[in-house]
Scaffold this motif. Structure first.
Motif, mmCIF file in Angstrom:
data_model
loop_
_atom_site.group_PDB
_atom_site.id
_atom_site.type_symbol
_atom_site.label_atom_id
_atom_site.label_comp_id
_atom_site.label_asym_id
_atom_site.label_seq_id
_atom_site.Cartn_x
_atom_site.Cartn_y
_atom_site.Cartn_z
ATOM 1 N N ILE A 81 85.797 13.036 -66.565
ATOM 2 C CA ILE A 81 86.240 13.173 -68.511
ATOM 3 C C ILE A 81 87.355 14.300 -68.943
ATOM 4 O O ILE A 81 87.953 14.524 -67.667
ATOM 5 C CB ILE A 81 85.073 13.862 -68.405
ATOM 6 C CG1 ILE A 81 85.190 14.561 -70.160
ATOM 7 C CG2 ILE A 81 84.733 15.232 -68.161
ATOM 8 C CD1 ILE A 81 83.119 14.045 -70.880
ATOM 9 N N ASP A 95 88.582 11.007 -74.030
ATOM 10 C CA ASP A 95 86.619 10.979 -73.445
ATOM 11 C C ASP A 95 85.763 11.179 -74.948
ATOM 12 O O ASP A 95 86.040 11.913 -75.974
ATOM 13 C CB ASP A 95 85.890 10.900 -73.067
ATOM 14 C CG ASP A 95 86.671 10.046 -71.773
ATOM 15 O OD1 ASP A 95 86.555 9.263 -71.711
ATOM 16 O OD2 ASP A 95 86.993 11.320 -70.676
ATOM 17 N N ARG A 96 85.269 10.628 -76.063
ATOM 18 C CA ARG A 96 83.630 11.117 -76.925
ATOM 19 C C ARG A 96 82.559 10.414 -75.808
ATOM 20 O O ARG A 96 82.009 9.571 -75.521
ATOM 21 C CB ARG A 96 84.230 10.106 -78.321
ATOM 22 C CG ARG A 96 85.069 10.301 -78.680
ATOM 23 C CD ARG A 96 85.830 9.460 -79.855
ATOM 24 N NE ARG A 96 87.096 9.896 -80.469
ATOM 25 C CZ ARG A 96 87.054 10.553 -81.321
ATOM 26 N NH1 ARG A 96 86.245 11.164 -82.118
ATOM 27 N NH2 ARG A 96 88.356 10.728 -81.877
ATOM 28 N N LEU A 97 82.220 11.639 -75.400
ATOM 29 C CA LEU A 97 80.668 11.636 -74.621
ATOM 30 C C LEU A 97 79.639 11.882 -75.565
ATOM 31 O O LEU A 97 79.271 12.612 -76.941
ATOM 32 C CB LEU A 97 80.644 13.163 -74.166
ATOM 33 C CG LEU A 97 79.665 13.064 -73.678
ATOM 34 C CD1 LEU A 97 78.888 12.156 -72.381
ATOM 35 C CD2 LEU A 97 79.139 14.503 -72.890
ATOM 36 N N LEU A 131 75.079 12.642 -75.795
ATOM 37 C CA LEU A 131 73.918 12.985 -75.081
ATOM 38 C C LEU A 131 72.859 12.219 -75.804
ATOM 39 O O LEU A 131 72.821 12.901 -77.369
ATOM 40 C CB LEU A 131 74.502 14.120 -75.063
ATOM 41 C CG LEU A 131 75.212 15.043 -73.456
ATOM 42 C CD1 LEU A 131 75.307 16.268 -74.161
ATOM 43 C CD2 LEU A 131 75.349 14.286 -72.622
ATOM 44 N N LYS A 139 76.663 18.582 -67.678
ATOM 45 C CA LYS A 139 77.827 17.132 -69.209
ATOM 46 C C LYS A 139 78.173 17.952 -69.835
ATOM 47 O O LYS A 139 79.807 17.767 -70.531
ATOM 48 C CB LYS A 139 76.757 16.312 -68.989
ATOM 49 C CG LYS A 139 76.561 15.163 -68.332
ATOM 50 C CD LYS A 139 77.878 14.143 -67.925
ATOM 51 C CE LYS A 139 77.497 13.350 -66.975
ATOM 52 N NZ LYS A 139 78.454 12.207 -66.506
ATOM 53 N N ILE A 140 77.555 18.764 -70.748
ATOM 54 C CA ILE A 140 78.293 19.732 -71.494
ATOM 55 C C ILE A 140 79.374 20.130 -71.414
ATOM 56 O O ILE A 140 80.630 20.135 -71.575
ATOM 57 C CB ILE A 140 76.760 20.743 -72.056
ATOM 58 C CG1 ILE A 140 76.197 19.684 -72.465
ATOM 59 C CG2 ILE A 140 77.691 21.598 -73.497
ATOM 60 C CD1 ILE A 140 74.860 20.614 -73.106
ATOM 61 N N ALA A 142 82.307 18.258 -69.730
ATOM 62 C CA ALA A 142 83.026 17.347 -71.276
ATOM 63 C C ALA A 142 83.677 18.878 -72.242
ATOM 64 O O ALA A 142 85.228 18.585 -72.410
ATOM 65 C CB ALA A 142 82.139 16.679 -72.741
ATOM 66 N N ARG A 178 85.363 15.284 -76.800
ATOM 67 C CA ARG A 178 84.786 15.790 -77.923
ATOM 68 C C ARG A 178 82.898 15.278 -77.659
ATOM 69 O O ARG A 178 82.724 14.411 -77.088
ATOM 70 C CB ARG A 178 85.219 14.096 -78.769
ATOM 71 C CG ARG A 178 84.270 14.569 -80.654
ATOM 72 C CD ARG A 178 84.947 13.289 -81.317
ATOM 73 N NE ARG A 178 84.485 13.556 -82.532
ATOM 74 C CZ ARG A 178 84.154 14.474 -83.145
ATOM 75 N NH1 ARG A 178 84.590 15.094 -83.600
ATOM 76 N NH2 ARG A 178 83.713 13.802 -84.535
ATOM 77 N N MET A 179 82.408 15.777 -78.086
ATOM 78 C CA MET A 179 81.163 15.818 -77.503
ATOM 79 C C MET A 179 79.629 15.187 -78.443
ATOM 80 O O MET A 179 80.016 16.825 -79.832
ATOM 81 C CB MET A 179 80.893 17.169 -76.923
ATOM 82 C CG MET A 179 78.873 17.009 -76.383
ATOM 83 S SD MET A 179 78.827 17.805 -74.772
ATOM 84 C CE MET A 179 78.537 19.381 -76.211
ATOM 85 N N CYS A 235 75.775 14.994 -79.829
ATOM 86 C CA CYS A 235 73.928 15.264 -79.036
ATOM 87 C C CYS A 235 73.149 14.904 -80.082
ATOM 88 O O CYS A 235 73.463 15.702 -81.519
ATOM 89 C CB CYS A 235 73.660 16.969 -78.494
ATOM 90 S SG CYS A 235 74.990 17.407 -77.661
ATOM 91 N N THR A 250 78.351 7.922 -71.809
ATOM 92 C CA THR A 250 77.202 8.592 -72.820
ATOM 93 C C THR A 250 76.188 8.526 -71.444
ATOM 94 O O THR A 250 76.442 8.559 -70.030
ATOM 95 C CB THR A 250 76.763 7.619 -73.763
ATOM 96 O OG1 THR A 250 74.925 8.062 -74.189
ATOM 97 C CG2 THR A 250 76.098 5.806 -72.544
#
Length: 289
Positions: A78, A82-84, A86, A94-95, A98, A104-105, A107, A130
């Motif tokens: 990552i 990336d744009r994750l 959840l 994962k948080i 990221a 960028r994340m 949830c 994801t």
């Protein structure tokens, strides 16, 4: 109209997702200063689901959380590009992966959105990664909307089938990969299987795969002897990153057996076998631990 996740949230009447910008965008004085604390200090508490017994509280130390975070970052590669997303659950590893990678994340409370709204959010925002449960993943795939930016999906919590792999390949971008992880709240990153887009899958169900650390997982019989290829055995985690007991339950220390070298051993109750190529396949549960 607003675009991306914020716009989808507004159109469907749900709360805005939690979005974490690239931490390097902030001036140095505005970033969080590091806090000195010993590695054994408590980082967080995790509750088991209770699906195989009474819920328990697992204490996670700072050193253990850092270990899991490094695994998550290494497997997903990552970065700031990336744009994750959840979907349905917040996975700490994962948080933190990221955030440390500058991604960028978002949830999402997946049950609050229809499959179409979830797919719209991911497509509009250009989601590249994801992590979710297979049941939510199937709803996302059933929406039928192409996700050309999606390069990496991680699934956990239940078996993943050939049909799931084919649906992912049909809607994700070129060169994408599907990662299936196996673990528990006591040790979330036990093993994983990496399925590259277009690669053959010899089985109808994706296997448990290979241990994240070959020294951290054994398959043992009732007497504790290691099971040979093709023989059923119970999964036993061996690691310095297991807790000494469940939080508030000192009697549970017997489940986390000290080995005298800083490591502990914990039997998960999951049965499996290792094939001749070293790939681990699940055989279900031994008990209701």
């Amino acid at each position: 109209a607003a675009a991306g996740w914020e716009g989808v949230a507004a159109r469907h009447g749900v709360a805005d997702p939690l979005v974490a910008p690239d931490p390097m965008d902030a001036a140095p004085a505005e970033r969080f200063a590091p806090v000195a604390a010993p590695d054994e200090a408590l980082s967080n508490l995790r509750y088991t689901s209770g699906s195989t017994g009474a819920p328990k509280i697992v204490p996670i130390s700072r050193a253990t959380e850092a270990y899991f975070d490094r695994l998550a970052a290494a497997y997903s590669r990552i970065g700031p590009q990336d744009r994750l997303a959840l979907l349905g659950h917040l996975w700490p590893a994962k948080i933190f992966a990221a955030l440390s990678g500058g991604a960028r994340m978002g949830c999402f409370d997946a049950p609050a959105l229809s499959p179409g709204a979830l797919a719209e959010a991911c497509a509009d925002e250009g989601v590249t990664m994801t992590m979710t449960y297979p049941a939510i993943f199937r709803q996302l795939m059933a929406a039928g909307r192409p996700l050309p930016a999606l390069r990496h999906a991680t699934l956990a919590g239940e078996p993943v089938t050939r049909a799931d792999v084919e649906a992912f390949e049909a809607l994700s971008g070129p060169g994408s990969e599907l990662n299936v992880t196996f673990g528990s709240n006591e040790f979330p990153w036990v093993a994983r299987w990496r399925q590259a887009s277009g690669a053959p899958l010899p089985w109808n169900t994706v296997p448990v795969g290979e241990p994240t650390d070959p020294a951290s997982l054994r398959l043992v019989d009732a007497g504790g002897a290691e099971a040979g290829p093709g023989e059923a055995g119970e999964m036993e985690i061996v690691s310095a990153h297991l807790p000494p007991s469940y939080h508030g339950d000192p009697a549970s220390a017997a489940l986390f057996r000290p080995l005298g070298d800083g490591r502990r051993a914990f039997r998960t109750g999951d049965m499996a076998y290792r094939d001749v190529d070293g790939v681990i396949h699940s055989l279900g549960r031994r008990d209701e631990q």
